[in-house]
Design a protein around this motif. Sequence first.
Motif, PDB file in Angstrom:
ATOM      1  N   UNK A 178      30.461 -46.002  -4.488  1.00 65.11           N
ATOM      2  CA  UNK A 178      29.320 -46.915  -4.639  1.00 65.11           C
ATOM      3  C   UNK A 178      29.753 -48.204  -5.323  1.00 65.11           C
ATOM      4  N   UNK A 179      30.500 -48.066  -6.402  1.00 64.89           N
ATOM      5  CA  UNK A 179      30.971 -49.244  -7.129  1.00 64.89           C
ATOM      6  C   UNK A 179      31.874 -50.107  -6.248  1.00 64.89           C
ATOM      7  N   UNK A 180      32.719 -49.484  -5.449  1.00 62.28           N
ATOM      8  CA  UNK A 180      33.600 -50.219  -4.541  1.00 62.28           C
ATOM      9  C   UNK A 180      32.773 -51.007  -3.518  1.00 62.28           C
ATOM     10  N   UNK A 181      31.703 -50.428  -3.007  1.00 63.00           N
ATOM     11  CA  UNK A 181      30.820 -51.126  -2.063  1.00 63.00           C
ATOM     12  C   UNK A 181      30.143 -52.320  -2.725  1.00 63.00           C
ATOM     13  N   UNK A 182      29.745 -52.170  -3.986  1.00 64.64           N
ATOM     14  CA  UNK A 182      29.145 -53.286  -4.723  1.00 64.64           C
ATOM     15  C   UNK A 182      30.174 -54.407  -4.869  1.00 64.64           C
ATOM     16  N   UNK A 183      31.401 -54.051  -5.187  1.00 68.39           N
ATOM     17  CA  UNK A 183      32.475 -55.035  -5.335  1.00 68.39           C
ATOM     18  C   UNK A 183      32.732 -55.755  -4.014  1.00 68.39           C
ATOM     19  N   UNK A 184      32.762 -55.007  -2.918  1.00 65.39           N
ATOM     20  CA  UNK A 184      32.924 -55.627  -1.599  1.00 65.39           C
ATOM     21  C   UNK A 184      31.814 -56.638  -1.343  1.00 65.39           C
ATOM     22  N   UNK A 185      30.592 -56.283  -1.639  1.00 66.10           N
ATOM     23  CA  UNK A 185      29.454 -57.175  -1.442  1.00 66.10           C
ATOM     24  C   UNK A 185      29.592 -58.445  -2.288  1.00 66.10           C
ATOM     25  N   UNK A 186      30.009 -58.289  -3.535  1.00 67.75           N
ATOM     26  CA  UNK A 186      30.194 -59.442  -4.416  1.00 67.75           C
ATOM     27  C   UNK A 186      31.287 -60.356  -3.868  1.00 67.75           C
ATOM     28  N   UNK A 187      32.397 -59.767  -3.427  1.00 70.13           N
ATOM     29  CA  UNK A 187      33.502 -60.564  -2.887  1.00 70.13           C
ATOM     30  C   UNK A 187      33.066 -61.316  -1.632  1.00 70.13           C
ATOM     31  N   UNK A 188      32.324 -60.665  -0.756  1.00 68.44           N
ATOM     32  CA  UNK A 188      31.818 -61.353   0.438  1.00 68.44           C
ATOM     33  C   UNK A 188      30.942 -62.534   0.046  1.00 68.44           C
ATOM     34  N   UNK A 189      30.100 -62.358  -0.969  1.00 64.47           N
ATOM     35  CA  UNK A 189      29.244 -63.454  -1.439  1.00 64.47           C
ATOM     36  C   UNK A 189      30.064 -64.571  -2.058  1.00 64.47           C
ATOM     37  N   UNK A 190      31.091 -64.236  -2.804  1.00 61.56           N
ATOM     38  CA  UNK A 190      31.957 -65.269  -3.378  1.00 61.56           C
ATOM     39  C   UNK A 190      32.630 -66.079  -2.272  1.00 61.56           C
ATOM     40  N   UNK A 191      33.137 -65.377  -1.254  1.00 66.27           N
ATOM     41  CA  UNK A 191      33.790 -66.049  -0.121  1.00 66.27           C
ATOM     42  C   UNK A 191      32.785 -66.938   0.617  1.00 66.27           C
TER      43      UNK A 191
END
Length: 145
Positions: free
Chosen positions: A11-24
């Motif tokens: 779950x935490x990894x999915x949240x991190x992926x979402x944050x990284x996509x938003x940063x990009x």
Amino acid sequence: ARINRSCYNKFEAEVILSIIKNLIDNDIKCEDIGVISAYRCQKLYIKKLLEDNGINDVEVDTVYRFQGREKDVVILSFCKSNNGVLSRFESDFISNINQLNVSITRSHYKLIMIGDLDFLTHALNIKKLIYMLGSFNVIHLSDMF
């Protein structure tokens, strides 16, 4: 999930992926983003998740290997979550002042910490850090949905 003394948190990894996509999406370059985890299995899981989503230039590593390195944006993945108190290993590992110092001082502009607040506040150093940040700098996932 736990493997020996290491763990990963899907779950935490999915949240991190979402944050990284938003940063990009907001014009932050992949090479300016770093992800730090205390656990090797979490590091490997996040790297695989990013690669599966075509994101290859974000540096993901453990606290130990990130020493001496800096990024504009750093995401800190605590990984651990449970309803009990910290085990001795977890307490020594998560609340270690040197590891916490390395983790929170690697970013130039933005530090994003991802973790289970109820669980992490059992570690005194993290509890003090969260208190110093104040409630305006803490986002609860329940507030987002």
